[in-house]
Design an enzyme around this catalytic site. Structure first.
Site, PDB file in Angstrom:
ATOM      1  N   HIS A 575     -22.651   5.541  -0.201  1.00 24.52           N
ATOM      2  CA  HIS A 575     -22.528   6.262   1.056  1.00 24.52           C
ATOM      3  C   HIS A 575     -22.913   7.717   0.835  1.00 24.52           C
ATOM      4  O   HIS A 575     -23.129   8.154  -0.296  1.00 24.52           O
ATOM      5  CB  HIS A 575     -21.085   6.186   1.577  1.00 24.52           C
ATOM      6  CG  HIS A 575     -20.102   6.878   0.680  1.00 24.52           C
ATOM      7  ND1 HIS A 575     -19.698   6.334  -0.538  1.00 24.52           N
ATOM      8  CD2 HIS A 575     -19.469   8.076   0.781  1.00 24.52           C
ATOM      9  CE1 HIS A 575     -18.852   7.166  -1.123  1.00 24.52           C
ATOM     10  NE2 HIS A 575     -18.707   8.233  -0.349  1.00 24.52           N
ATOM     11  N   ASP A 577     -21.566  11.748   2.220  1.00 23.09           N
ATOM     12  CA  ASP A 577     -20.296  12.295   2.696  1.00 23.09           C
ATOM     13  C   ASP A 577     -20.370  12.965   4.057  1.00 23.09           C
ATOM     14  O   ASP A 577     -19.331  13.184   4.679  1.00 23.09           O
ATOM     15  CB  ASP A 577     -19.738  13.295   1.677  1.00 23.09           C
ATOM     16  CG  ASP A 577     -19.180  12.603   0.444  1.00 23.09           C
ATOM     17  OD1 ASP A 577     -18.846  11.405   0.545  1.00 23.09           O
ATOM     18  OD2 ASP A 577     -19.085  13.246  -0.617  1.00 23.09           O
ATOM     19  N   HIS A 647     -23.993   8.133  -3.037  1.00 27.34           N
ATOM     20  CA  HIS A 647     -23.215   7.869  -4.248  1.00 27.34           C
ATOM     21  C   HIS A 647     -22.180   6.790  -3.979  1.00 27.34           C
ATOM     22  O   HIS A 647     -21.901   6.437  -2.833  1.00 27.34           O
ATOM     23  CB  HIS A 647     -22.523   9.144  -4.738  1.00 27.34           C
ATOM     24  CG  HIS A 647     -21.625   9.762  -3.708  1.00 27.34           C
ATOM     25  ND1 HIS A 647     -22.102  10.569  -2.688  1.00 27.34           N
ATOM     26  CD2 HIS A 647     -20.277   9.689  -3.511  1.00 27.34           C
ATOM     27  CE1 HIS A 647     -21.100  10.968  -1.929  1.00 27.34           C
ATOM     28  NE2 HIS A 647     -19.985  10.432  -2.395  1.00 27.34           N
ATOM     29  N   ARG A 657      -7.814   4.067 -12.459  1.00 29.93           N
ATOM     30  CA  ARG A 657      -8.720   5.227 -12.474  1.00 29.93           C
ATOM     31  C   ARG A 657      -8.205   6.253 -11.482  1.00 29.93           C
ATOM     32  O   ARG A 657      -8.078   5.964 -10.298  1.00 29.93           O
ATOM     33  CB  ARG A 657     -10.128   4.776 -12.087  1.00 29.93           C
ATOM     34  CG  ARG A 657     -11.181   5.863 -11.914  1.00 29.93           C
ATOM     35  CD  ARG A 657     -12.387   5.220 -11.249  1.00 29.93           C
ATOM     36  NE  ARG A 657     -13.571   6.038 -11.194  1.00 29.93           N
ATOM     37  CZ  ARG A 657     -13.883   6.868 -10.198  1.00 29.93           C
ATOM     38  NH1 ARG A 657     -13.036   7.035  -9.184  1.00 29.93           N
ATOM     39  NH2 ARG A 657     -15.030   7.534 -10.218  1.00 29.93           N
TER      40      ARG A 657
END
EC number: 1.14.11.7
Length: 703
Positions: A575, A577, A647, A657
């Site tokens: 996508h 931002d 990204h 994570r």
């Protein structure tokens, strides 16, 4: 603008719009459906189904998720039926003249509102307010996320056929979902199924249109006519449903931030303009296939383009002429169709006057209403001070490309070319000088890669932004304060059901610290390191104006045990931002619902004791990886937020994570509200701290 002008504009805006012509116009308004018991809110059923799925109660998950989907469909049907019923039963009276001239009109408005409330409450078995849901839930149902959970639950219950249907339904709206594609291939191989799978959410008008095109290309013109005519009936029915659903509650996000409270006419006009724009853009909604951003080019006009030739081929020249003239309502200068009109007129009986053959009635009223709406929106935009660019809904570059484009004997000069999609605007180029390489401001920070080394634009990778001790402290805070979800709306697993997604805001961390539920020093660290990251980004990219926070949260993704076999999906899909990435068109559209005000992004990582989870940049095709970054404690990746930097995050297949995710804006209007509140909390804490370290003077000594 004087009040009398506002009244006139408002009454003009609220006048009933022309209704669609055609055979259905003579029908009575649809009566509300009979009682079927109180309708359970679909968001509660959805939440219950997801919770059951994660607890391993797959039978309950299936029951609640299917009930949620059924409730969602029934709610849409009730709202549509009630809107049509009340519009017919309570027509809006035109304004009169003289004192109190607007009162009959507003009386009609109040009567329609009462009708709508009564109709919905009766059909729903309770107040309609129970069925208002968050944007996140609405987005999940639009993206068919419930079907992703359903297919997994059905597999656990060994119901392969239903799992295949659910998987296929989800995949139709999420064609980029690689894991679902693999699941479908495995299901088909296991079940040895070759027949087409059922899309449970298929749009009838799109299905009929596609069938019409197939028959047309096979020279089966009788069948093509049947399906194109059916597609038009379904299209206009879907249009009425879309318009009815636009009449729901509206949000005034830009005004909420400013604490705006308009007067009577401004408030009504503001609300109605949102409804009108929504209704006006239903033509784009209906032309867009599930899971796509770009509408089908020239979609509605193409129905009449196909029909005009199909009717010609079966010898129905009057209908061919009607459809050709209908097409000209969208493109009056189209030379091919103008030639077709002349040709069809030459084929009519001598007893038929060509001038008496008009464009299709079903379309005439539709186009008239659409043009009137465009005029009203433009007028209101000038008076109310909002911006609206009228898209070209009927872009004509995407006409049919076939040997039957023009009937035999008609001039075939003038080639057609495919072009832009309707209603789309390419994102503007970054309106500032692109610079990088400024000072990093803090000692011990290690520069790793710049934009060129990361194969992109406005990118930087840094290490040692956090120390090992700070990483451990932040990780501890994360486990103490996180909610399942993003920290703002508690949205469980928003990107993949194979991972648990948890988040927390700065304000929540400070609140927990102030209450003693986590160490205040650790909560303060979250605040401080996010400010440190902001300063680094502002300095490195050499920005000439202040960079503000627009969104800040701490986020952890945890791989769910038992769900990691054969994973090839992404933890976070590719996508951009601040714009809507459209890989098919190789574009990124800077328009809502994207966060168009975001300018820079940063991710600050806390740990590396997990498998997978690499951050990746891609080309705009969302497939070609240009850089891959392995997270570790203290590593920070920052980049500009636009379409130049698509990204995503690879699947986390083991462990947890964690990172601090930050988005920044150069526009102070879009500063993060929670950050402003966090600043106030910090100011209070600092003031209290200074008070504790002040001189301990006995008040009596001051006398």
């Amino acid at each position: 603008m004087r009040e009398s002008t506002w009244v006139s504009l408002l009454l003009l805006l609220l006048l009933p719009t022309p209704q669609r012509g055609g055979p259905q116009d003579g029908r009575r308004s649809p009566e509300p459906e009979p009682e079927r018991g109180p309708l359970q809110p679909f968001d509660l059923l959805y939440a219950s189904g997801v919770a059951a799925y994660y607890s391993g109660d797959y039978e309950r998950a299936v029951r609640d998720l299917e009930a949620a989907l059924s409730s969602h469909r029934r709610l849409r049907d009730i709202r549509t039926r009630c809107a049509r019923h009340c519009a017919a039963r309570r027509p809006l009276a035109p304004p009169g003249a003289g004192p109190g001239a607007e009162l009959p009109f507003f009386r009609a408005v109040l009567e329609r509102a009462r009708c709508s409330r009564s109709c919905q409450s009766q059909r729903l078995g309770g107040p309609a307010s129970r069925h208002r849901v968050s944007e996140d839930v609405r987005s999940d149902f639009q993206r068919r996320v419930p079907y992703n959970y359903l297919q997994r639950a059905y597999i656990k219950l060994n119901q392969l056929e239903k799992a295949m249907e659910a998987a296929h339904t989800f995949f139709m709206a999420n064609p980029e979902h690689m894991e679902m594609q693999q699941d479908l291939e495995d299901y088909k191989a296991t079940a040895r199924v070759e027949a087409p799978l059922l899309d449970r959410e298929a749009k009838p008008h799109l299905e009929s249109y596609n069938a019409g095109v197939k028959h047309y290309e096979a020279d089966d013109f009788e069948s093509a006519i049947k399906y194109f005519e059916q597609a038009l009936r379904e299209y206009f029915n879907e249009d009425m449903e879309c318009r009815a659903l636009c009449e729901g509650p509206q949000r005034f996000e830009e005004y909420e931030y400013l604490g705006y409270k308009g007067g009577l006419y401004e408030a009504i006009a503001d609300h109605y303009m949102q409804v009108l724009v929504c209704q006006h853009e239903c033509v784009r909604e209906l032309a867009t296939r599930p899971g796509r951003l770009s509408p089908i080019e020239n979609f509605l006009p193409l129905h009449y383009d196909y029909l005009q030739f199909a009717y010609y081929r079966v010898g129905e020249y009057v209908k061919a002429l009607e459809c050709a003239k209908a097409y000209l309502m969208f493109h009056p200068d189209n030379e091919d169709v103008l030639d077709n009109v002349d040709f069809y007129e030459s084929l009519l009986d001598d007893s038929t006057d060509p001038a008496s053959i008009e464009a299709r009635e079903d379309l005439t009223a539709f186009v008239k209403r659409h043009k009137l709406e465009a005029e009203l929106i433009k007028l209101a935009a000038e008076g109310l001070g909002f911006s609206y660019a009228e898209p070209n809904y009927w872009i004509s570059y995407g006409g049919r490309q076939d040997e039957n484009r023009v009937p035999s004997g008609v001039n075939m000069d003038g080639a057609e070319v495919h072009g832009l999609s309707m209603g789309k605007k390419s994102p503007p180029k970054i309106g500032r000088d692109l610079r990088e390489g400024g000072p990093l401001l803090y000692e011990n920070i290690t520069f790793v890669y710049n934009s060129e080394q990361l194969n992109g634009t406005q990118r930087v990778l840094l290490d040692n932004v956090l120390s090992q001790e700070q990483c451990r402290e932040l990780h501890s805070v994360a486990n103490g304060i996180m909610l399942v979800g993003d920290g703002y709306r508690g949205k469980t697993s928003p990107h993949t059901p194979n991972e648990k997604f948890e988040g927390a805001t700065v304000l929540k961390a400070l609140k927990f610290g102030y209450e003693g539920r986590v160490p205040l020093k650790s909560a303060r660290l979250f605040y401080d390191i996010s400010e440190k990251a902001r300063k680094i980004v502002e300095s490195y990219f050499m920005l000439n104006s202040t960079l503000y926070f627009s969104y800040t949260h701490m986020v952890c993704r945890t791989a769910l045990s038992g769900q990691q076999d054969r994973r090839n999906d992404l933890s976070h899909p590719i996508h951009a931002d601040n714009c809507l990435l459209d890989p098919e068109a190789n574009e990124c559209w800077k328009e809502p619902p994207a966060y168009t005000f975001r300018d820079y992004s940063a991710l600050l990582y806390m740990n590396d004791d997990f498998d997978g989870g690499e951050f990746i940049f891609t080309e705009m095709d969302a497939k070609t990886v240009t850089a891959s970054i392995k997270p570790k404690c203290g590593r920070m990746i920052s980049f500009s937020s636009g379409g130049e930097n698509p990204h995503g995050v690879k699947a986390v297949t083991r462990g947890q994570r964690c990172a601090v995710a930050l988005w920044f804006t150069l526009d102070p209007l879009y500063r993060e509200l929670e950050r402003i509140q966090a600043d106030e909390v910090i100011a209070i804490l600092d003031q209290e701290q200074r008070g504790k370290h002040g001189l301990n003077i006995n008040p009596k000594d001051e006398l």
